[in-house]
Design a protein around this motif. Structure first.
Motif, PDB file in Angstrom:
ATOM      1  N   PRO A  52      13.527   5.964  54.912  1.00 38.37           N
ATOM      2  CA  PRO A  52      13.313   4.684  55.609  1.00 38.37           C
ATOM      3  C   PRO A  52      14.488   4.231  56.459  1.00 38.37           C
ATOM      4  CG  PRO A  52      12.447   4.571  53.389  1.00 38.37           C
ATOM      5  CD  PRO A  52      13.167   5.884  53.490  1.00 38.37           C
ATOM      6  N   ARG A  53      15.697   4.321  55.927  1.00 36.24           N
ATOM      7  CA  ARG A  53      16.864   3.858  56.677  1.00 36.24           C
ATOM      8  C   ARG A  53      17.059   4.672  57.945  1.00 36.24           C
ATOM      9  NH1 ARG A  53      21.738   5.773  57.091  1.00 36.24           N
ATOM     10  NH2 ARG A  53      21.350   7.302  55.429  1.00 36.24           N
ATOM     11  N   VAL A  54      16.897   5.993  57.824  1.00 41.61           N
ATOM     12  CA  VAL A  54      17.078   6.878  58.979  1.00 41.61           C
ATOM     13  C   VAL A  54      15.967   6.654  60.001  1.00 41.61           C
ATOM     14  CG1 VAL A  54      17.150   9.293  59.733  1.00 41.61           C
ATOM     15  CG2 VAL A  54      18.269   8.605  57.599  1.00 41.61           C
ATOM     16  N   LEU A  55      14.724   6.544  59.530  1.00 35.47           N
ATOM     17  CA  LEU A  55      13.589   6.378  60.429  1.00 35.47           C
ATOM     18  C   LEU A  55      13.689   5.070  61.218  1.00 35.47           C
ATOM     19  CD1 LEU A  55      10.912   7.253  61.576  1.00 35.47           C
ATOM     20  CD2 LEU A  55       9.779   6.380  59.519  1.00 35.47           C
ATOM     21  N   ARG A  56      14.076   4.015  60.532  1.00 37.54           N
ATOM     22  CA  ARG A  56      14.220   2.721  61.207  1.00 37.54           C
ATOM     23  C   ARG A  56      15.304   2.794  62.285  1.00 37.54           C
ATOM     24  NH1 ARG A  56      16.888  -2.614  59.551  1.00 37.54           N
ATOM     25  NH2 ARG A  56      15.584  -4.217  60.503  1.00 37.54           N
ATOM     26  N   ALA A  57      16.418   3.433  61.959  1.00 37.53           N
ATOM     27  CA  ALA A  57      17.511   3.555  62.921  1.00 37.53           C
ATOM     28  C   ALA A  57      17.098   4.386  64.135  1.00 37.53           C
ATOM     29  CB  ALA A  57      18.732   4.183  62.249  1.00 37.53           C
ATOM     30  N   GLU A  58      16.356   5.473  63.905  1.00 35.45           N
ATOM     31  CA  GLU A  58      15.936   6.317  65.017  1.00 35.45           C
ATOM     32  C   GLU A  58      14.895   5.614  65.887  1.00 35.45           C
ATOM     33  OE1 GLU A  58      17.304   8.848  66.081  1.00 35.45           O
ATOM     34  OE2 GLU A  58      18.506   9.561  64.411  1.00 35.45           O
ATOM     35  N   ALA A  59      14.000   4.847  65.266  1.00 22.67           N
ATOM     36  CA  ALA A  59      13.014   4.098  66.047  1.00 22.67           C
ATOM     37  C   ALA A  59      13.716   3.076  66.941  1.00 22.67           C
ATOM     38  CB  ALA A  59      12.024   3.397  65.114  1.00 22.67           C
ATOM     39  N   ARG A  60      14.722   2.410  66.396  1.00 21.57           N
ATOM     40  CA  ARG A  60      15.485   1.446  67.195  1.00 21.57           C
ATOM     41  C   ARG A  60      16.267   2.158  68.304  1.00 21.57           C
ATOM     42  NH1 ARG A  60      17.058  -4.071  64.501  1.00 21.57           N
ATOM     43  NH2 ARG A  60      15.147  -4.414  63.305  1.00 21.57           N
ATOM     44  N   ALA A  61      16.722   3.373  68.022  1.00 27.42           N
ATOM     45  CA  ALA A  61      17.446   4.135  69.034  1.00 27.42           C
ATOM     46  C   ALA A  61      16.530   4.521  70.195  1.00 27.42           C
ATOM     47  CB  ALA A  61      18.064   5.387  68.409  1.00 27.42           C
ATOM     48  N   VAL A  62      15.274   4.851  69.898  1.00 27.36           N
ATOM     49  CA  VAL A  62      14.305   5.173  70.953  1.00 27.36           C
ATOM     50  C   VAL A  62      14.085   3.955  71.847  1.00 27.36           C
ATOM     51  CG1 VAL A  62      11.889   5.733  71.428  1.00 27.36           C
ATOM     52  CG2 VAL A  62      13.148   7.025  69.699  1.00 27.36           C
ATOM     53  N   LEU A  63      13.895   2.785  71.223  1.00 26.42           N
ATOM     54  CA  LEU A  63      13.730   1.561  72.005  1.00 26.42           C
ATOM     55  C   LEU A  63      14.966   1.312  72.868  1.00 26.42           C
ATOM     56  CD1 LEU A  63      12.139  -0.872  69.376  1.00 26.42           C
ATOM     57  CD2 LEU A  63      10.967   0.410  71.177  1.00 26.42           C
ATOM     58  N   GLY A  64      16.145   1.491  72.281  1.00 29.94           N
ATOM     59  CA  GLY A  64      17.376   1.277  73.026  1.00 29.94           C
ATOM     60  C   GLY A  64      17.517   2.231  74.191  1.00 29.94           C
ATOM     61  N   ALA A  65      17.149   3.497  73.979  1.00 37.01           N
ATOM     62  CA  ALA A  65      17.246   4.489  75.048  1.00 37.01           C
ATOM     63  C   ALA A  65      16.350   4.116  76.225  1.00 37.01           C
ATOM     64  CB  ALA A  65      16.864   5.869  74.514  1.00 37.01           C
ATOM     65  N   LEU A  66      15.198   3.528  75.930  1.00 38.78           N
ATOM     66  CA  LEU A  66      14.250   3.144  76.975  1.00 38.78           C
ATOM     67  C   LEU A  66      14.533   1.758  77.544  1.00 38.78           C
ATOM     68  CD1 LEU A  66      10.962   4.449  75.313  1.00 38.78           C
ATOM     69  CD2 LEU A  66      12.092   5.375  77.355  1.00 38.78           C
ATOM     70  N   GLY A  67      15.549   1.079  77.018  1.00 38.20           N
ATOM     71  CA  GLY A  67      15.866  -0.252  77.509  1.00 38.20           C
ATOM     72  C   GLY A  67      14.904  -1.320  77.052  1.00 38.20           C
ATOM     73  N   VAL A  68      14.199  -1.062  75.945  1.00 35.40           N
ATOM     74  CA  VAL A  68      13.221  -2.018  75.427  1.00 35.40           C
ATOM     75  C   VAL A  68      13.873  -2.886  74.358  1.00 35.40           C
ATOM     76  CG1 VAL A  68      10.988  -2.310  74.262  1.00 35.40           C
ATOM     77  CG2 VAL A  68      11.322  -0.432  75.899  1.00 35.40           C
TER      78      VAL A  68
END
Length: 289
Positions: A52-68
């Motif tokens: 869970p901790r890793v998945l949440r961080a990676e999902a937030r990283a995807v949003l950040g990469a896209l500028g969302v």
């Protein structure tokens, strides 16, 4: 002959409007590079991605990469783990980005159409995080078993995200809520957590993030990456408990739309795993018939 698994077509691709304002070409290139790096890193994490901790961080990283930008109205977990059972999380469906935004709030298991598992990179990541796939073109006799499997997961403490509209729409209001997944919550005695997902630019709702009709995934990704100041707004509503799948589905739909409504009581018989009358009823209700 119309299959009982047939779903609405949803909105046509023409409903997805190009973002305004857009980022400069240099920023768009940087976002694509950041997304490639983030997805490569996620794949390299292997089975750890399901933590869970890793998945949440990676999902937030995807949003950040896209500028969302992620905005959560009413900070709350999607799951209600204090009951000892999982939570059926139900949300409106606009885009592939819905899943990323919701996992960035609280990692839960996802129920997705089987085609997602065949998407390059995305399919690999989906399988690694424990996505449950459903074959919408399969035999109606399989549906009661699918409902039973979902109920078993909920009963065992796994929270599962379902999009009961079954396809994507350009706005929150599109599409009815199919009822079969709510039967699983009834059978498991699990709470239902309605969640509203919407996308905004400059404070106004936009359709730039939508993934509609027969549109190619890359076209939707391009609009998201090109949007300046795009916000994914997630509103987590109070959990619902009920004994009737129809009442639960309607109460959840109204909560997602922001319309207050009491949840009436009732009873509902669990569907048997097989071609029984109850199974045929569940099949019709998965497709909204």
């Amino acid at each position: 002959m119309r299959s009982p698994w047939t779903v609405d077509r949803g909105c046509p691709a023409s409903c997805a409007v190009e973002p305004d304002p857009r980022v400069p070409l240099g920023e768009l290139t940087r976002r694509y590079a950041a997304l490639t790096y983030t997805l490569t890193r996620a794949v390299a994490r292997g089975d750890r991605l399901a933590e869970p901790r890793v998945l949440r961080a990676e999902a937030r990283a995807v949003l950040g990469a896209l500028g969302v930008r992620l905005e959560v109205a009413r900070a709350a977990r999607l799951s209600a783990r204090d009951r000892g059972v999982g939570t059926l999380v139900v949300a409106n469906h606009i885009s592939w980005l819905d899943v990323v935004a919701l996992l960035a709030v609280d990692p839960v298991s996802v129920l997705a159409k089987r085609e997602v598992g065949r998407w390059p990179v995305i399919g690999t990541l989906a399988r690694r995080v424990g996505t449950r796939f459903i074959d919408r073109d399969g035999s109606p006799r399989r549906l009661p078993c699918a409902v039973a499997e979902l109920a078993r997961d909920l009963r065992g403490g796994t929270s599962v995200l379902v999009f009961p509209q079954a396809t994507t729409w350009c706005s929150i209001a599109g599409g009815d809520f199919r009822r079969a997944a709510f039967q699983a919550a009834v059978d498991a005695g699990a709470p239902v957590r309605p969640v509203t997902v919407e996308y905004r630019q400059g404070g106004a709702a936009v359709t730039a993030a939508a993934f509609l009709g027969e549109e190619d995934f890359t076209a939707s990704l391009r609009r998201v990456a090109a949007a300046s100041g795009l916000t994914a707004r997630v509103t987590v509503h109070d959990p619902l408990i009920g004994a009737d799948r129809r009442a639960l589905a309607e109460a959840a739909r109204r909560a997602v739309l922001g319309v207050a409504a009491p949840l009436s009581g009732g009873s509902s018989r669990a569907a048997a795993c097989g071609p029984s009358a109850a199974g045929r009823t569940a099949s019709r209700e998965w497709s909204g018939a």
